[in-house]
Design a protein around this motif. Sequence first.
Motif: not given
Length: 90
Positions: A26, A44, A42, A56-57, A23-24, A49-50, A52-54
């Motif tokens: 990096y 999305t 991502n 998390v990474h 889903y994401s 959401e972008l 949040e994903n960044a």
Amino acid sequence: MANPRFREVRSEAASAIETGELYSLYTGLVHEDGRHEYYFGNDTESAEELRENAAVHLGMMLRVLADRSESDLDELADLAVERAEEMDLR
């Protein structure tokens, strides 16, 4: 100090990228000559959401660095901000 698991980790990561339903993603590459490459994607269209994903990474990288170095999270976060400000990512 060479990490004896480096090749194994690199192989596992490549396999997960090729076979996983992601889903994401990096990937940051640092070459022996100091050259950098960045790949961030991502699945999305949502800015939230972008973001949040960044985050998390970034959190995963900071956690690993804190666990394997003599630095705490705040010190690493400050250093990451400094390096990000130095990078020309146009």
